[in-house]
Design a protein around this motif. Structure first.
Motif, short mmCIF file in Angstrom:
data_model
loop_
_atom_site.label_atom_id
_atom_site.label_comp_id
_atom_site.label_asym_id
_atom_site.label_seq_id
_atom_site.Cartn_x
_atom_site.Cartn_y
_atom_site.Cartn_z
N LEU A 63 0.85 -1.52 -0.41
CA LEU A 63 -0.11 -0.34 0.38
C LEU A 63 0.66 1.44 -0.34
N PRO A 64 0.21 2.09 -0.97
CA PRO A 64 0.98 3.66 -0.84
C PRO A 64 0.75 4.09 0.36
N GLU A 65 2.16 4.77 1.21
CA GLU A 65 1.64 6.04 2.66
C GLU A 65 0.70 7.44 1.96
N LEU A 66 -0.28 7.07 1.93
CA LEU A 66 -1.63 8.36 2.36
C LEU A 66 -1.45 9.04 3.20
N SER A 67 -1.02 10.59 3.09
CA SER A 67 -1.53 11.28 3.93
C SER A 67 -2.76 11.69 4.10
N ILE A 68 -3.38 12.18 5.36
CA ILE A 68 -5.40 12.02 5.46
C ILE A 68 -5.82 13.35 4.71
N ILE A 103 0.92 1.92 6.76
CA ILE A 103 -0.89 1.54 7.40
C ILE A 103 -0.67 2.28 8.61
N ALA A 104 0.46 2.70 9.84
CA ALA A 104 0.70 3.24 11.11
C ALA A 104 0.15 4.49 10.75
N VAL A 105 1.08 4.98 10.21
CA VAL A 105 1.07 6.99 10.17
C VAL A 105 0.16 7.50 9.98
N PRO A 106 -0.87 6.49 8.72
CA PRO A 106 -1.92 7.17 8.41
C PRO A 106 -2.99 7.05 9.44
N PHE A 107 -3.16 6.64 10.18
CA PHE A 107 -3.84 5.22 10.87
C PHE A 107 -3.83 5.89 12.07
#
Length: 385
Positions: A63-68, A103-107
């Protein structure tokens, strides 16, 4: 304070063709996210198949790391939190103690924004995880877990329990008004309405039969599989502990306790009350504010106990008895579908275990906690003579 309670008993959602209150805590959310975030929804929806094929972990790591920042509005953010919680539970379940940063950062960031912990909570898997399947009003889950209809059935029955119980919320302002004006007849009528709703929730709860999917809804607090907690890569190198989704996080059931003045602290046990208090931090912020408003305002029990009206005390006791029925049935379900199978499995392996050592999805000693809450609810019954 009464105005605050009236404000929070407004609907979170309403069927435009109905004038009645459906539920103040159930949230009807979108089924899709904006294009760039739709990868989360797609992976979460495919979880059962990918787990069965042994491909889920690989897909999650790609998965890409996405900003929320581009998630717009509360409902969009709640859908994203639900999808990320499903992905997280699926990933960690496969013997992982580090959640990758994509996953961790956006979550983590989204959880902070919503005032929710970065784990699947009751407000995710039950209150937001549903959609209308057809014009008749039949429902389905947005996301499922391995276990097929068993997992879907549990989530949807839990949702229907909430819906049945929540019809009582609309009379809370009337209850407070009756106490303020010392109107016993009005209070009696409102308490009868509360008891009727809780009994309806009890009847609905009896549709629950199996917990085959419980491994996917576990905790990384007081958990032998993750004794130190979970590392959220890109957030902290120190493992974090969070309790998993649990019925103790039901805002409605805690609301009844607050309304009726039911205390779960005893001379020998303060743990149950403290745990229930802690679980409020796992509720959406509006729910927590509502609970605190009800708890700080409620003098229902004092008013009823000081009254000479026996029928008023009976109306109050019917509310308490209905809660006892629900909590007693919860104990029966746990014994039948969790404790007994666990004991049998240990016996087959030649291992000795105590029923009181079995942990719930929230990380508590399950039977001890449920018995304690059931018994303190019983003790709230008033003498009617």
């Amino acid at each position: 304070m009464l105005k605050m309670v009236r404000r929070w008993t407004c609907l979170e959602w309403r069927n435009e063709e109905e004038s009645s209150v459906n539920c103040i805590f159930i949230l009807s959310i979108k089924e899709e996210l904006p294009d760039r975030y739709q990868v989360w929804v797609k992976l979460a929806k495919n979880l059962p198949t990918l787990v069965e094929e042994g491909q889920f972990r690989e897909e999650a790591e790609q998965l890409p790391e996405l900003s929320i920042d581009e998630l717009q509005g509360y409902k969009e953010q709640r859908l994203a939190h639900l999808a990320l919680s499903v992905i997280t539970m699926g990933y960690v379940w496969q013997d992982r103690n580090v959640l990758p940063r994509n996953i961790a950062v956006p979550f983590w960031n989204l959880s902070e924004k919503l005032g929710l912990p970065p784990i699947m909570v009751y407000a995710d898997c039950v209150l937001a995880n549903w959609k209308k399947k057809d014009p008749l009003g039949n429902m389905d889950t947005l996301f499922a877990f391995p276990g097929g209809d068993c997992s879907k059935g549990f989530f949807l029955v839990s949702l229907l329990v909430e819906k049945a119980a929540a019809s009582a919320m609309k009379v809370i302002p009337d209850i407070f008004e009756a106490v303020k004006k010392k109107n016993s007849e009005s209070l009696k009528e409102s308490l009868q309405s509360v008891a009727s709703s809780v009994y309806e929730a009890y009847k609905t709860f009896q549709l629950v039969h199996v917990y085959l999917f419980s491994l996917f809804c576990f905790s990384w607090k007081n958990c032998s599989l993750l004794p130190k907690g979970l590392i959220y890569e890109g957030v902290s190198e120190i493992p974090k502990e969070f309790a998993g989704g649990s019925a103790a996080q039901s805002s409605i059931m805690q609301c009844f306790d607050a309304l009726l003045g039911i205390q779960h602290t005893t001379e020998n046990d303060e743990k149950s009350a403290k745990y229930l208090e802690e679980m409020r931090n796992y509720m959406p912020s509006p729910h927590k504010i509502f609970l605190e408003a009800v708890a700080s305002h409620s003098s229902v029990r004092d008013f009823v106990s000081s009254s000479d009206d026996i029928q008023l005390k009976k109306a109050y006791n019917e509310c308490v008895k209905a809660l006892v029925h629900i909590r007693n049935y919860h104990l029966q379900v746990v014994n039948k579908y969790i404790i007994s199978p666990s004991s049998k499995q240990d016996s087959e392996k030649g291992q000795k275990s105590s029923d009181d050592e079995v942990k719930g999805t929230g990380g508590t000693n399950l039977l001890i906690f449920l018995r304690s809450v059931r018994d303190t609810t019983k003790r709230a019954l008033l003498e009617e003579s």
